[in-house]
Design an enzyme around this catalytic site. Structure first.
Site, PDB file in Angstrom:
ATOM      1  N   TYR A 159     -18.775  17.912 -73.825  1.00  0.00           N
ATOM      2  CA  TYR A 159     -17.656  18.693 -74.086  1.00  0.00           C
ATOM      3  C   TYR A 159     -16.390  17.807 -74.350  1.00  0.00           C
ATOM      4  CZ  TYR A 159     -20.271  22.472 -71.440  1.00  0.00           C
ATOM      5  OH  TYR A 159     -21.271  23.207 -71.170  1.00  0.00           O
ATOM      6  N   PRO A 173     -20.998  35.875 -69.813  1.00  0.00           N
ATOM      7  CA  PRO A 173     -20.930  36.997 -69.396  1.00  0.00           C
ATOM      8  C   PRO A 173     -20.483  38.092 -70.485  1.00  0.00           C
ATOM      9  CG  PRO A 173     -18.954  35.707 -68.515  1.00  0.00           C
ATOM     10  CD  PRO A 173     -19.935  34.993 -69.564  1.00  0.00           C
ATOM     11  N   LEU A 174     -19.922  38.011 -71.590  1.00  0.00           N
ATOM     12  CA  LEU A 174     -19.526  38.994 -72.712  1.00  0.00           C
ATOM     13  C   LEU A 174     -20.061  38.899 -73.989  1.00  0.00           C
ATOM     14  CD1 LEU A 174     -15.868  40.328 -71.702  1.00  0.00           C
ATOM     15  CD2 LEU A 174     -18.201  41.470 -71.157  1.00  0.00           C
ATOM     16  N   LEU A 181     -21.608  49.370 -79.785  1.00  0.00           N
ATOM     17  CA  LEU A 181     -21.979  50.356 -78.890  1.00  0.00           C
ATOM     18  C   LEU A 181     -21.906  50.109 -77.318  1.00  0.00           C
ATOM     19  CD1 LEU A 181     -22.994  53.576 -78.691  1.00  0.00           C
ATOM     20  CD2 LEU A 181     -25.265  52.758 -78.924  1.00  0.00           C
TER      21      LEU A 181
END
Length: 290
Positions: free
Chosen positions: A66, A216-217, A223
């Site tokens: 990173y 998580p998203l 939809l």
């Protein structure tokens, strides 16, 4: 460095020989755009790390890739000497090129080099946990993990690593790694919309192995996003809060590592993960990915 006495949502989990908070922190977003270069606000990045520890978080996820090196160096600057309770997980198996890509680096010599680079940039003699990253940016890919994991197991025997885990892996690779050396966690894409690891989560829980979901998203269709938003609006919460709360409720072996470069957002994530979901809420949310 003070530590908050307010319990974090989800309680704790035993990761290897350490007790960690199930609500952790992922450091990837502390680097610059596309996880390359330094942050725009270095002082802000340091403040987020210190706030995480002050809030009682004891599990931080990072990687020397990173930045590269940026997040590890920020962690060292902000938190070293580290609190005894702090557990830092890193990962190996990929590097960075000048274009910001993530070329694989899984030969024994590559892995030894990455482990030593993580030791140096974090300023420690032993890494708490090293995850062996497989697959690619599109997800897990078939193939043997044995040689790579045997290399890490050898470094563990040398005392350079305390615990081993796997990341971005298939179920077959999890089983293959466990035949080589003890695995304390599996880190894969998993959320309300991506439930492909449901059975694996449950089997790992039965064996006392943590499951650490990322994104998580991530990967929601319009939809599915609409369905999540409806529940969030009813609860007067954000979709991220609902998604994190659902993950903590899904299984006791799930450990969260949501990332942010903002102290305010970190506090929002902590509060959101503690959201109380009713049985009706959970039933509606369970329908999103099925």
């Amino acid at each position: 460095m003070s530590t908050s006495s307010t319990p974090l949502p989800g309680g704790t989990w035993t990761l290897g020989d350490s007790t960690v908070t199930r609500f952790g922190y992922g450091a990837m977003q502390l680097a610059g755009p596309w996880v390359m270069g330094p942050p725009a606000d270095r002082d802000g990045a340091l403040a987020v790390l210190r706030e995480a520890v002050d809030r009682g978080i004891t599990h931080i996820d990072t990687s020397d890739a990173y930045g590269p090196r940026i997040t590890n160096e920020l962690i060292r600057e902000a938190l070293h000497p580290y609190p005894e309770s702090l557990f830092i997980a890193t990962k190996v198996g990929a590097t960075r090129d000048a274009q910001g890509n993530w070329p694989t680096a899984r030969r024994p010599e590559d892995l030894r080099k990455q482990v030593h680079e993580n030791l140096e940039s974090l300023g420690v003699e032993t890494l708490d946990l090293v995850n062996m990253r497989m697959g690619d940016a599109q997800g897990p890919r078939p193939g043997s993990i044995a040689e790579a994991f045997e290399t890490l197991a050898g470094l563990r025997r040398e005392g350079l690593i305390r615990h081993l885990g796997v990341s971005n892996v298939t179920e077959e690779q999890v089983a293959e790694a466990r035949a080589v050396a003890p695995v304390v966690c599996v880190q894969n894409l998993y959320n309300l919309a991506h439930r492909h690891d449901d059975d694996l989560v449950d089997r790992l829980a039965a064996d006392g192995i943590a499951y650490v979901p990322f994104f998580p998203l991530g990967g929601f269709t319009p939809l599915q996003s609409a369905a999540l938003s409806r529940v969030a609006e009813r609860l007067e919460a954000t979709p991220m809060s609902v998604a994190l709360a659902w993950l903590l409720r899904r299984s006791p072996n799930i450990l969260l590592i949501p990332g942010t470069s903002s102290v305010a957002h970190l506090r929002e994530n902590i509060a959101g993960a503690g959201l109380a979901l009713s049985e009706e809420d959970v039933a509606e949310l369970d329908g999103i990915g099925r």
